[in-house]
Enzyme design. Structure first.
Site, PDB file in Angstrom:
ATOM      1  N   ASP A 107     -26.512  48.749 -37.211  1.00  0.00           N
ATOM      2  CA  ASP A 107     -26.803  47.571 -36.222  1.00  0.00           C
ATOM      3  C   ASP A 107     -28.166  47.289 -36.575  1.00  0.00           C
ATOM      4  OD1 ASP A 107     -27.519  50.271 -35.052  1.00  0.00           O
ATOM      5  OD2 ASP A 107     -26.676  49.922 -33.352  1.00  0.00           O
ATOM      6  N   GLU A 168     -27.135  45.280 -28.731  1.00  0.00           N
ATOM      7  CA  GLU A 168     -27.773  45.602 -27.483  1.00  0.00           C
ATOM      8  C   GLU A 168     -27.352  44.849 -26.403  1.00  0.00           C
ATOM      9  OE1 GLU A 168     -29.819  48.047 -26.746  1.00  0.00           O
ATOM     10  OE2 GLU A 168     -30.476  48.537 -28.741  1.00  0.00           O
TER      11      GLU A 168
END
Length: 430
Positions: A107, A168
């Site tokens: 990520d 997130e």
């Protein structure tokens, strides 16, 4: 998004004593070459990580980060695809011979944070910081790509490097899939990792859940006159599902790091549990009736699947039975579900190469965690999500994700590149 409880800055401290020496048992020439090449590029990976740290970008805005990743992969000679699910990037490395197809995911987004940075290379983007370690994840993935390019002639199969945006806000994985990720790539196995407060030099995993499964419970009743009594009954029904006594050591989150009863202990008390958020009940009128909601955490599928039947039975035996309409569990966060076979094989393979004191098998499930949207990939592809230690307690470096003083011992980049490059080689080559 991995978020461990904020009052556990010193959990896993006990693990320091387990890594005083890092044994290497099953080193073969290819793994020696992996370590040698990792050593050669380590300083450059630290520079890359610091660059991402100084120029962080929140989910949906990772343009610079994406461009840097794509340029690096292109220079390595990989086939590169961009603009997937926003600023997602995929790099494709084909070995010299056909074989298995494996994906590694990292990520890439940062987080809003107004707290001052605690490192010597602070964020230049006001109000944005890498306090969840995705800058480290990205550097490790680029390092794995660099190392494995050098082993291309000895690889059998294809490696997909998936750089995912918007983790997130729990949008990136789904966005990449909606944009045809699994039409572009066809992995048979998929892997990812997240930096944690473990000491640098270690990784860890377990089959199935890594975090408790945090669910919202919605109970719907027909509208009546005695809402106070109904609300109290519904609260007590949900609270009755909790199976951890108030006196249990479970509630002291620092015990998650205990060598015997913590999440890495063979006598872990952090398994087979159901807990209820006692301060988060609500009642509201809807068009369909009165909805009463609460939040419950489950350590495993068995207890989660038993929750609604248990609640229905309690309601059926109560004075509110005739007013009852429906009961359901609602997802709040995605739930990681590691493939048991891949976990067992991966931990065994890495232990043979790097030693059992670096490769830890977890026995418990992190309580009050918030998981990772890598979980959305897992129903599509058998996969494993690892924890990777990033702390150095002797230096006061604690990789406590989402905390204002988040920092990492950058030697963990070397750990990630070494161990996970070796893992991919082992998984590819029979």
């Amino acid at each position: 998004m991995l978020k461990t409880p904020s009052n556990t800055l010193t959990i896993f401290f006990f693990l320091l004593v387990t890594i005083s020496s890092f044994g290497q048992n099953g080193i073969t020439p290819i793994h020696t070459e992996i370590q040698q090449h990792t050593e050669q590029i380590f300083d450059s990976l630290v520079k890359i990580r610091r660059d991402f740290h100084m120029y962080p970008e929140v989910g949906g805005e990772e343009k610079r980060t994406s461009t840097k990743i794509a340029a690096y992969l292109t220079e390595l000679g990989l086939e590169v695809k961009t603009g997937i699910g926003g600023y997602g990037v995929v790099g494709i490395l084909k070995g010299a011979k056909p074989g298995k197809k494996i994906a590694w995911r990292a990520d890439i987004d940062a987080m809003p944070s107004k707290a001052p940075d605690v490192v010597d290379f602070p964020s230049k983007h006001e109000g944005v910081r890498h306090i969840c370690g995705h800058d480290v994840h990205t550097a490790v993935a680029l390092g794995i790509a660099n190392v494995l390019v050098q082993q291309k002639e000895d690889l059998e199969g294809t490696i997909y490097f998936v750089f995912q945006p918007s983790e997130e806000n729990i949008k990136g994985a789904l966005a990449m899939m909606d944009d045809g990720l699994f039409d572009m790539i066809q992995p048979e196995e998929m892997y990812a990792m997240h930096v944690t407060p473990f000491p640098a030099g270690t990784i860890a995993a377990k089959p199935e859940e890594m975090f408790s499964d945090y669910k919202k419970v919605d109970l719907l009743f027909k509208k009546g006159n005695n809402k106070d009594a109904l609300f109290e009954f519904a609260k007590q029904a949900m609270l009755s599902l909790e199976n951890v006594s108030p006196e249990s050591k479970f509630w002291n989150m620092q015990n998650m790091g205990d060598p015997e009863i913590g999440i890495a202990g063979t006598k872990s008390i952090y398994k087979n549990y159901t807990t209820v958020d006692k301060n988060n009940f609500s009642i509201r009128d809807t068009d369909d009736g009165v909805k009463i909601s609460g939040f419950i955490s489950f350590s495993d599928k068995r207890q989660r699947d038993a929750a609604i039947p248990s609640l229905k039975k309690k309601i059926a035996d109560s004075e509110f039975a005739e007013d009852f309409s429906t009961a359901e569990l609602v997802n709040v966060f995605p739930t990681l579900d590691n493939n048991e076979r891949l976990v067992n094989e991966s931990l065994e393979q890495l232990s043979d190469i790097y030693g059992e004191n670096r490769v830890l098998r977890l026995h418990g499930v992190v309580a009050d965690g918030r998981s990772d949207d890598f979980a959305f990939f897992q129903p599509k592809v058998p996969s494993v999500y690892f924890f990777m230690g990033g702390s150095n307690y002797e230096k006061g470096i604690v990789a406590q994700t989402h905390s204002s003083n988040f920092a990492v011992d950058e030697s963990c980049i070397k750990t990630g590149v070494n161990l996970f490059s070796s893992l991919i080689v082992e998984r590819l080559n029979p």
